[in-house]
Design an enzyme around this catalytic site. Sequence first.
Site, PDB file in Angstrom:
ATOM      1  N   THR A  12      14.781 -48.823  -6.333  1.00 23.66           N
ATOM      2  CA  THR A  12      13.368 -48.569  -6.051  1.00 23.66           C
ATOM      3  C   THR A  12      12.586 -48.199  -7.301  1.00 23.66           C
ATOM      4  O   THR A  12      11.420 -48.571  -7.452  1.00 23.66           O
ATOM      5  CB  THR A  12      13.233 -47.453  -5.004  1.00 23.66           C
ATOM      6  N   SER A  53      20.107 -51.554  -4.546  1.00 23.93           N
ATOM      7  CA  SER A  53      21.463 -51.006  -4.588  1.00 23.93           C
ATOM      8  C   SER A  53      22.319 -51.305  -3.350  1.00 23.93           C
ATOM      9  O   SER A  53      23.548 -51.267  -3.457  1.00 23.93           O
ATOM     10  CB  SER A  53      21.435 -49.499  -4.865  1.00 23.93           C
ATOM     11  N   ASP A  87      20.262 -45.930  -2.427  1.00 23.57           N
ATOM     12  CA  ASP A  87      21.114 -46.175  -1.268  1.00 23.57           C
ATOM     13  C   ASP A  87      22.595 -46.027  -1.578  1.00 23.57           C
ATOM     14  O   ASP A  87      23.364 -45.552  -0.738  1.00 23.57           O
ATOM     15  CB  ASP A  87      20.852 -47.573  -0.702  1.00 23.57           C
TER      16      ASP A  87
END
Length: 352
Positions: A12, A53, A87
């Site tokens: 992100t 991820s 993640d």
Amino acid sequence: MGRIVVISTGGTIASRWQGSGFAAAAGGREVMATAPVPEGVTVEVVDLFSVNSPRLTTAHQLTLLRAVHKALGDPGVDGVVVTHGTDTLEESAFLVDLHHDDPRPVVFTGAQLPLDAEDGDGPRNLHDALLTAARTRGLGVLVAFDGKLHAARGAVKTQTVAADAFADPSGPRIGAIGFGKVSVLRHPQRPAPLPLPAGLDVRGGLPRVDMVMHHADGDPLLLNAAVDAGAQGVVLVATGAGNATPETVEAVAAARSRGVLVALTTRVHSGPVTEMYTHGGAVDLVAAGAVPTGTLRAGQARIAVLSALLAAPEPYERERVLRHALALPAAENAENAEAASPTAEAAALVRA
């Protein structure tokens, strides 16, 4: 204060709008351009890859592990920062920590808001990670997020979208970052690091490790399917303090008899796996050969199993490495390894 290598992997913190949602798109230098650099810190950027991820593979993670070690191979480097998607950050950070044998820090960070967000958290998190990498020593691999500092071991993502994304639900954080300072509150306990996996082609041939969750009405079908699909390791995510059913116990014993490494964790938020219950509980699962993971949850338990598989060819040796990675005592009767191994015991249970 220090020369820091920033390894960019996407996530992100490097994401932009793609028409229907966000995805990693920016390189490490674009990400670095958003962040204030602490005074006295010089930065070198390594663009390793740029992916969301959840798409990371073992090959990606081993590539990252080797990139970290390559950066620290330069004695002029004072620390490493890894920008990573949230993640699976807990998994990659723990993998690096298991193999980290250097007082210089490796600090993972990321963001919950994308690169171009006006109120994005990435710039502050990256600044704090740089400050931590420049000013700390001897703490292992760390996670810097939302002004807080966590040991990689035990740190998990606890918020899907909130800024305060990481914590160790079973223990206190390492420290805090703010007002230009890094305040260290405790030093983490870490086992001796594992050597780097050697002689592996990261393009293929890597061991499969699956996770299976128990629930009401749960049966061994998915655990057996994982073994039949070629899994060399399985993480059983049990209920409560590590409990399932007698049928699952039999499946664990059968898996162990085939040389499959089985780790036992829990779907509960915090607290250790504990051998309290029989009739399919942790007492029976451990007797069948499952290795309890303490307070490590599923993602990091899987990384511990993966590291054990990469480190050793023989089932008993793999369990020894797994127990070491989990900071557990060695199995009893180690001097009679073949006879006393859970694999041998599991085979006997299956035959019975």
